[in-house]
Design an enzyme around this catalytic site. Structure first.
Site, mmCIF file in Angstrom:
data_model
loop_
_atom_site.group_PDB
_atom_site.id
_atom_site.type_symbol
_atom_site.label_atom_id
_atom_site.label_comp_id
_atom_site.label_asym_id
_atom_site.label_seq_id
_atom_site.Cartn_x
_atom_site.Cartn_y
_atom_site.Cartn_z
ATOM 1 N N LYS A 102 48.042 30.636 52.832
ATOM 2 C CA LYS A 102 49.246 30.261 52.075
ATOM 3 C C LYS A 102 50.331 31.343 52.133
ATOM 4 C CE LYS A 102 47.056 27.002 48.915
ATOM 5 N NZ LYS A 102 46.861 26.569 47.537
ATOM 6 N N ASP A 155 51.943 23.475 44.290
ATOM 7 C CA ASP A 155 50.855 23.840 43.364
ATOM 8 C C ASP A 155 51.404 24.064 41.947
ATOM 9 O OD1 ASP A 155 48.685 23.744 45.084
ATOM 10 O OD2 ASP A 155 48.872 25.847 45.692
HETATM 11 P P1 NAP Z 1 42.583 34.437 45.991
HETATM 12 O O1 NAP Z 1 44.032 34.660 46.337
HETATM 13 O O2 NAP Z 1 41.530 34.934 46.915
HETATM 14 O O3 NAP Z 1 42.358 35.072 44.510
HETATM 15 C C1 NAP Z 1 41.117 34.950 43.861
HETATM 16 C C2 NAP Z 1 41.099 35.753 42.562
HETATM 17 O O4 NAP Z 1 39.795 35.585 42.016
HETATM 18 C C3 NAP Z 1 41.283 37.250 42.755
HETATM 19 O O5 NAP Z 1 41.781 37.806 41.534
HETATM 20 C C4 NAP Z 1 39.829 37.707 42.994
HETATM 21 O O6 NAP Z 1 39.586 39.045 42.653
HETATM 22 C C5 NAP Z 1 39.097 36.852 41.995
HETATM 23 N N1 NAP Z 1 37.707 36.625 42.378
HETATM 24 C C6 NAP Z 1 37.219 36.272 43.592
HETATM 25 N N2 NAP Z 1 35.884 36.078 43.520
HETATM 26 C C7 NAP Z 1 35.533 36.332 42.226
HETATM 27 C C8 NAP Z 1 34.299 36.313 41.529
HETATM 28 N N3 NAP Z 1 33.152 35.973 42.131
HETATM 29 N N4 NAP Z 1 34.293 36.633 40.214
HETATM 30 C C9 NAP Z 1 35.450 36.967 39.576
HETATM 31 N N5 NAP Z 1 36.658 37.009 40.195
HETATM 32 C C10 NAP Z 1 36.697 36.680 41.497
HETATM 33 O O7 NAP Z 1 42.272 32.889 45.817
HETATM 34 P P2 NAP Z 1 43.307 31.757 45.339
HETATM 35 O O8 NAP Z 1 44.023 31.208 46.519
HETATM 36 O O9 NAP Z 1 44.076 32.300 44.201
HETATM 37 O O10 NAP Z 1 42.312 30.593 44.865
HETATM 38 C C11 NAP Z 1 41.476 30.748 43.719
HETATM 39 C C12 NAP Z 1 40.726 29.442 43.483
HETATM 40 O O11 NAP Z 1 41.628 28.416 43.101
HETATM 41 C C13 NAP Z 1 40.009 28.915 44.744
HETATM 42 O O12 NAP Z 1 38.714 28.488 44.385
HETATM 43 C C14 NAP Z 1 40.846 27.739 45.165
HETATM 44 O O13 NAP Z 1 40.084 26.733 45.821
HETATM 45 C C15 NAP Z 1 41.352 27.232 43.829
HETATM 46 N N6 NAP Z 1 42.587 26.449 43.971
HETATM 47 C C16 NAP Z 1 42.561 25.158 43.546
HETATM 48 C C17 NAP Z 1 43.692 24.378 43.658
HETATM 49 C C18 NAP Z 1 43.641 22.942 43.197
HETATM 50 O O14 NAP Z 1 44.463 22.129 43.644
HETATM 51 N N7 NAP Z 1 42.733 22.596 42.319
HETATM 52 C C19 NAP Z 1 44.872 24.901 44.182
HETATM 53 C C20 NAP Z 1 44.885 26.240 44.586
HETATM 54 C C21 NAP Z 1 43.718 27.004 44.486
HETATM 55 P P3 NAP Z 1 39.544 40.223 43.758
HETATM 56 O O15 NAP Z 1 40.971 40.554 44.040
HETATM 57 O O16 NAP Z 1 38.788 41.279 43.067
HETATM 58 O O17 NAP Z 1 38.815 39.652 44.965
#
Ligand code: NAP
Length: 269
Positions: A68, A104
């Site tokens: 993204k 989003d």
């Molecule tokens: P991202 O940019 O990788 O950010 C993930 C965040 O979660 C970071 O703060 C990361 O911390 C933390 N994290 C990762 N693994 C963790 C764990 N096991 N325990 C606690 N914290 C953890 O990911 P993102 O793009 O923001 O997406 C996050 C989630 O939202 C994904 O599962 C994605 O599929 C979902 N999402 C859903 C939708 C929807 O339409 N429903 C839309 C967008 C995203 P660190 O920096 O320490 O790694």
């Protein structure tokens, strides 16, 4: 009226698990539009050439993890929303220029209404996680009058960077502090994708009347949503946001709203 796209694609890595082709194709069929939405798994070293091919093919579509932000850097133009979030989840080609947008943000606001009702208000929001999805939630919440957001993430430097970008977002020193008097707790981490993941927030820590929104989605409900509901909290998982961001994207590409109920049935499979 925008020219109809040459093709519709989802790019990411991996993408095969995605529900987007199923529900976008259901809406395309319902609207009688002769296009097929396809998932394309792009290896990281092929992103640049893939973007050039999409532009040449007048493609439109969606971008998912992990591209993204990287995709946003390759667009010819970003909408104000994509600029605010720093990420693109929706794109199209306009007079040869690749345009990046972010649905989003509005998708999250619409998902809350779908899940909890149009009249629900969220004076205090706790955001757990500080990545791209958390930025979309922060951008949505900054448009709700009077809402204050507290962010907590396991890497606090990342949470601090998010708080610095959004005036209404405050960095919490601890999870307990982030949850004080909260009305809505949002999981913006991937915790819950797998059965053996820890819950993003222990249910016992939630204030009695807090609602729970899990950005994570699966065809069945996520463990956190199930546990929150069992303890009496209103709760919803990310399927509603997936639907709403996809419906808004459909409208951007094709100029007509999709049949959301057709999308929802296809998604629930
Ligand atoms: P991202 O940019 O990788 O950010 C993930 C965040 O979660 C970071 O703060 C990361 O911390 C933390 N994290 C990762 N693994 C963790 C764990 N096991 N325990 C606690 N914290 C953890 O990911 P993102 O793009 O923001 O997406 C996050 C989630 O939202 C994904 O599962 C994605 O599929 C979902 N999402 C859903 C939708 C929807 O339409 N429903 C839309 C967008 C995203 P660190 O920096 O320490 O790694």
């Amino acid at each position: 009226m925008r020219e109809r796209p040459g093709r519709l694609v989802l790019i990411g890595h991996p993408v095969l698990h995605s529900l987007s082709p199923a529900f976008q194709n259901a809406a395309l069929q319902r609207a009688g539009i002769p296009l097929v939405y396809e998932a394309m798994d792009i290896a990281p070293d092929e992103l640049g050439s893939a973007v050039d091919r999409l532009r040449a093919a007048r493609a439109a579509g969606n971008v998912t993890v992990p591209y993204k932000q990287a995709f946003a850097e390759r667009c010819d133009r970003l909408t104000p929303m994509a600029t605010r979030v720093g990420a693109v989840n929706t794109f199209w080609v306009e007079q040869g220029a690749l345009v990046g947008d972010n649905t989003d943000v509005d998708g999250f606001s619409a998902a809350l209404q779908r899940a909890f009702g149009a009249g629900a208000e969220w004076p205090r929001v706790t955001l757990v996680g500080a990545g791209g999805a958390a930025a979309a939630v922060a951008a949505a919440a900054e448009r709700w009058p009077g809402t204050r957001v507290t962010v907590w993430a396991r890497t606090s430097a990342r949470a601090a960077r998010l708080a610095a970008r959004f005036a209404g977002v405050r960095l919490a020193a601890s999870l307990d502090e982030a949850l004080e008097e909260t009305s809505l707790v949002v999981n913006a981490t991937p915790s819950g994708l797998r059965d053996d993941d820890a819950l993003p927030v222990d249910i016992g820590l939630l204030p009695a009347h807090a609602s729970v929104y899990d950005l994570v989605y699966r065809r069945d409900e996520t463990p956190w949503v199930r546990a929150a509901r069992a303890a009496g909290h209103p709760a919803a998982d990310g399927l509603t946001m997936l639907l709403e961001q996809g419906a808004l994207a459909f409208e951007r590409w094709l100029g007509v709203p999709p049949d959301r109920e057709a999308m929802w049935s296809a998604m629930r499979g």
